[in-house]
Design a protein around this motif. Structure first.
Motif, PDB file in Angstrom:
ATOM      1  N   UNK A 411       0.817  -1.209   0.000  1.00 60.92           N
ATOM      2  CA  UNK A 411       0.000   0.000   0.000  1.00 60.92           C
ATOM      3  C   UNK A 411       0.855   1.265   0.000  1.00 60.92           C
ATOM      4  N   UNK A 412       0.431   2.209  -0.825  1.00 65.62           N
ATOM      5  CA  UNK A 412       0.996   3.560  -0.842  1.00 65.62           C
ATOM      6  C   UNK A 412      -0.133   4.510  -0.445  1.00 65.62           C
ATOM      7  N   UNK A 413       0.096   5.307   0.591  1.00 61.02           N
ATOM      8  CA  UNK A 413      -0.972   6.109   1.189  1.00 61.02           C
ATOM      9  C   UNK A 413      -1.338   7.340   0.374  1.00 61.02           C
ATOM     10  N   UNK A 414      -0.469   7.743  -0.548  1.00 59.91           N
ATOM     11  CA  UNK A 414      -0.711   8.943  -1.344  1.00 59.91           C
ATOM     12  C   UNK A 414       0.251   8.951  -2.520  1.00 59.91           C
ATOM     13  N   UNK A 415       0.062   9.907  -3.413  1.00 62.33           N
ATOM     14  CA  UNK A 415       0.994  10.054  -4.539  1.00 62.33           C
ATOM     15  C   UNK A 415       2.388  10.414  -4.041  1.00 62.33           C
ATOM     16  N   UNK A 416       2.444  11.207  -2.991  1.00 59.69           N
ATOM     17  CA  UNK A 416       3.744  11.584  -2.439  1.00 59.69           C
ATOM     18  C   UNK A 416       4.453  10.353  -1.875  1.00 59.69           C
ATOM     19  N   UNK A 417       3.716   9.521  -1.191  1.00 60.10           N
ATOM     20  CA  UNK A 417       4.274   8.283  -0.642  1.00 60.10           C
ATOM     21  C   UNK A 417       4.754   7.373  -1.765  1.00 60.10           C
ATOM     22  N   UNK A 436      -1.285  -1.012  -4.318  1.00 63.00           N
ATOM     23  CA  UNK A 436      -2.500  -0.280  -3.975  1.00 63.00           C
ATOM     24  C   UNK A 436      -2.140   1.178  -3.691  1.00 63.00           C
ATOM     25  N   UNK A 437      -2.803   2.089  -4.388  1.00 63.46           N
ATOM     26  CA  UNK A 437      -2.628   3.529  -4.153  1.00 63.46           C
ATOM     27  C   UNK A 437      -3.910   4.094  -3.558  1.00 63.46           C
ATOM     28  N   UNK A 438      -3.769   4.769  -2.419  1.00 67.34           N
ATOM     29  CA  UNK A 438      -4.914   5.401  -1.749  1.00 67.34           C
ATOM     30  C   UNK A 438      -4.883   6.919  -1.951  1.00 67.34           C
ATOM     31  N   UNK A 439      -6.021   7.543  -1.707  1.00 67.41           N
ATOM     32  CA  UNK A 439      -6.132   9.006  -1.661  1.00 67.41           C
ATOM     33  C   UNK A 439      -5.726   9.691  -2.960  1.00 67.41           C
ATOM     34  N   UNK A 440      -6.239   9.161  -4.062  1.00 63.34           N
ATOM     35  CA  UNK A 440      -6.018   9.773  -5.372  1.00 63.34           C
ATOM     36  C   UNK A 440      -7.337   9.909  -6.133  1.00 63.34           C
ATOM     37  N   UNK A 441      -8.463   9.929  -5.401  1.00 65.57           N
ATOM     38  CA  UNK A 441      -9.777  10.038  -6.015  1.00 65.57           C
ATOM     39  C   UNK A 441     -10.220  11.478  -6.195  1.00 65.57           C
ATOM     40  N   UNK A 442     -11.473  11.683  -6.601  1.00 65.29           N
ATOM     41  CA  UNK A 442     -11.933  13.032  -6.941  1.00 65.29           C
ATOM     42  C   UNK A 442     -11.902  14.033  -5.802  1.00 65.29           C
ATOM     43  N   UNK A 443     -12.171  13.608  -4.564  1.00 63.45           N
ATOM     44  CA  UNK A 443     -12.166  14.551  -3.439  1.00 63.45           C
ATOM     45  C   UNK A 443     -10.800  14.671  -2.772  1.00 63.45           C
ATOM     46  N   UNK A 444      -9.847  13.882  -3.184  1.00 62.06           N
ATOM     47  CA  UNK A 444      -8.513  13.940  -2.586  1.00 62.06           C
ATOM     48  C   UNK A 444      -7.805  15.225  -2.988  1.00 62.06           C
ATOM     49  N   UNK A 445      -6.699  15.508  -2.313  1.00 59.28           N
ATOM     50  CA  UNK A 445      -5.923  16.713  -2.625  1.00 59.28           C
ATOM     51  C   UNK A 445      -5.398  16.684  -4.058  1.00 59.28           C
TER      52      UNK A 445
END
Length: 571
Positions: A411-417, A436-445
């Motif tokens: 798992x990668x928690x964000x694009x930065x990660x 697995x990449x998290x926090x890259x959806x429409x409401x994410x930063x």
């Protein structure tokens, strides 16, 4: 004459409390632009021109617009060009999708606010066509979509190159050490060498084809190369068609219907087209209250063959598709599956169109339905506890050996990660693992960027690993390829199951069953969910468009449109 029935400059008057004064003043100011009194009496075709110095795809629009104007004049109308926001795919931060709805609002409101009787929409780059179709659908004024057309291919040695599947292919080789720095620098200057959109069946070309199938573009115009003289003739014909619709109005709501949307999905599947098109078509249809069901997408995919041999799924380019017969040839192969009573901006039905001489078809590029490239459609939706509202997989661009697989999540928690750790030699990852990449959806930063094409870690790519299962709530470019699960909904940033995945968890993918499951028991997931906290900046702590976006953007299965832009129910 009431304002509602007015045409030309008498339409949509500025309100000074005196209608005659409004017309008098408007004519006075229009005269300052050199229009004669007789010309000012003509009905108006607006030309929404999304040219920009930040949009390489639209570099040829200054020439095209002159041909649109000629067509309008030949059709008896007065052409008046106006600018809108332009979305150059690679020139926008954090991602162009964040600004698609802004362009749609701009297009809709300028169509409504300015005096025009019909409109020609000039777009092409990935998000510009859906934005214009969304805006035009909501404004519901007679409209014709005119696309930029694809760029022509280039050469590197004896090999053809075309943006942007070859961009990704060579970048992968560079990361794997198969291509030197000098070679990649040389290739960089050869990938995109003409005006126009990407040379493959990416998002821009997919949306151009969808616009034609919906009936919003003139038949045969989706695939004409940007630099071909037929593109200028298409511009002229589009101007004439818009002028004709002033006399015999055909509104977007008459063209974009449940039946034409289903036809568009069929063609999307047969093209092996862009995953982005699912989001965009959902948003366009949603402006008219037409739902796009991912379950229905699966049903259509199971019975719609892949017919088009183009990159990133096949080996050819958009110029080959044009010369092979284009959208018309695909429609004829799919004819038994299509709704033939849909109407286009020409006024003819799809059935009428398909009765005409089909012309030449190159079977090396467009296969016969009886001998398809693949028996089932290029895209499917996946469901399961990891994606309760669905996720998208482009199976025609994926590795079949990974279709039925269980693996360990990394798992990668964000694009930065992801950027920080993906090439770390100490990263704990094996070829059979699932990224697995998290926090890259429409409401994410990050605003749902085309980051779902996660790079293969260098420690694996250098050993020859070409593909792995990759899962995220992000999008990927229509020019990309691989076994990539996208658009997971609900997204991680709002607490979807994707947010609860931890490295070491087991995930099962089944393309056969159209399932994506996190193999963690419900009690454990409930515990993780109760401990989860959002790190999103709330809308009230933002300003401007960013605040509107944060408050209003919908999930991927709803087209990522704004809630406030959905149609209002009567009564």
């Amino acid at each position: 004459m009431t304002d509602e029935n007015a045409t030309g400059l008498a339409r949509g008057l500025t309100n000074y409390g005196d209608r005659d004064f409004s017309i008098y003043l408007r004519n006075s100011f229009a005269a300052s632009m050199g229009y004669s009194r007789e010309v000012l009496k003509k009905p108006i075709v607006g030309i929404a021109n999304s040219f920009s110095g930040f949009n390489n795809c639209h570099r040829h629009f200054p020439e095209m617009v002159e041909h649109v104007k000629r067509g309008v004049l030949l059709g008896g109308g007065l052409p008046i060009e106006f600018p809108t926001i332009s979305l150059g795919e690679v020139f926008l931060s954090p991602t162009s999708l964040k600004f698609r709805n802004l362009m749609a609002m701009d297009t809709e409101e300028m169509i409504r606010a300015q005096p025009m009787d019909a409109v020609v929409l000039m777009g092409g780059c990935d998000k510009t066509v859906p934005a214009q179709l969304m805006g035009a659908a909501s404004a519901d004024l007679p409209a014709v979509q005119l696309v930029a057309g694809p760029m022509m291919t280039s050469r590197y040695g004896e090999e053809r190159l075309g943006a942007c599947t070859d961009c990704r292919r060579y970048w992968g080789k560079y990361r794997a050490g198969e291509v030197s720095r000098e070679e990649i620098n040389d290739i960089e200057g050869r990938l995109a060498t003409t005006a126009g959109t990407c040379a493959v069946m990416g998002t821009a070309s997919t949306m151009a084809c969808i616009a034609e199938v919906l009936g919003m573009s003139l038949p045969g115009t989706a695939a004409i190369p940007a630099v071909h003289s037929d593109r200028l003739r298409a511009a002229e014909a589009s101007g004439m068609a818009a002028a004709r619709m002033i006399r015999d109005p055909i509104r977007p709501s008459q063209v974009i219907t449940p039946k034409s949307v289903e036809n568009a999905i069929r063609v999307l599947l047969a093209l092996g087209g862009s995953t982005n098109a699912v989001i965009h078509l959902t948003a366009v249809a949603g402006r008219l209250g037409i739902p796009v069901s991912l379950q229905r997408l699966n049903a259509l995919s199971d019975e719609t063959p892949v017919l088009v041999n183009l990159k990133p799924v096949g080996r050819n380019y958009m110029e080959d598709f044009f010369f092979a017969g284009g959208v018309g040839a695909v429609l004829r192969e799919l004819k038994p599956l299509l709704h033939l009573d849909t109407v286009s901006v020409t006024g003819e039905t799809l059935g009428d169109r398909l009765e005409k001489d089909p012309g030449h078809v190159d079977r090396r590029v467009i296969a016969a339905a009886a001998q398809p490239l693949e028996p089932q459609g290029g895209l499917i939706a996946l469901f399961g506890n990891l994606a309760p509202r669905g996720a998208i997989l482009k199976r025609s661009a994926a590795d079949r050996s990974l279709f039925e697989k269980e693996g360990r999540a990394v798992v990668f928690a964000s694009l930065e990660d992801l950027a920080e750790r993906v090439d770390d030699p100490e990263l704990d990852i094996e070829p059979d693992d699932i990224m697995v990449l998290q926090n890259a959806g429409p409401k994410s930063a990050s605003g749902m960027p085309e980051a779902g094409y996660l790079p293969i870690p260098k420690k694996l790519s250098s050993k020859g690993v070409k593909d792995m299962i990759r899962i995220s709530d992000a999008r990927m470019s229509g020019t990309a390829f691989g076994t990539i699960v996208l658009h997971v909904a609900p997204e991680a940033a709002i607490g979807g199951t994707l947010a609860l995945v931890r490295t070491g968890d087991r995930i099962r993918l089944s393309v056969r069953e159209k399932r994506i499951e996190l193999l963690v028991d419900d009690d454990e997931l409930d515990e993780r969910r109760s401990a989860w906290k959002s790190d999103l900046v709330p809308p009230e702590a933002r300003r401007g468009y960013d605040r509107i976006y944060a408050a209003e953007v919908l999930q991927a299965d709803e087209g990522c449109d704004f809630a406030l832009l959905q149609p209002v129910a009567d009564g």
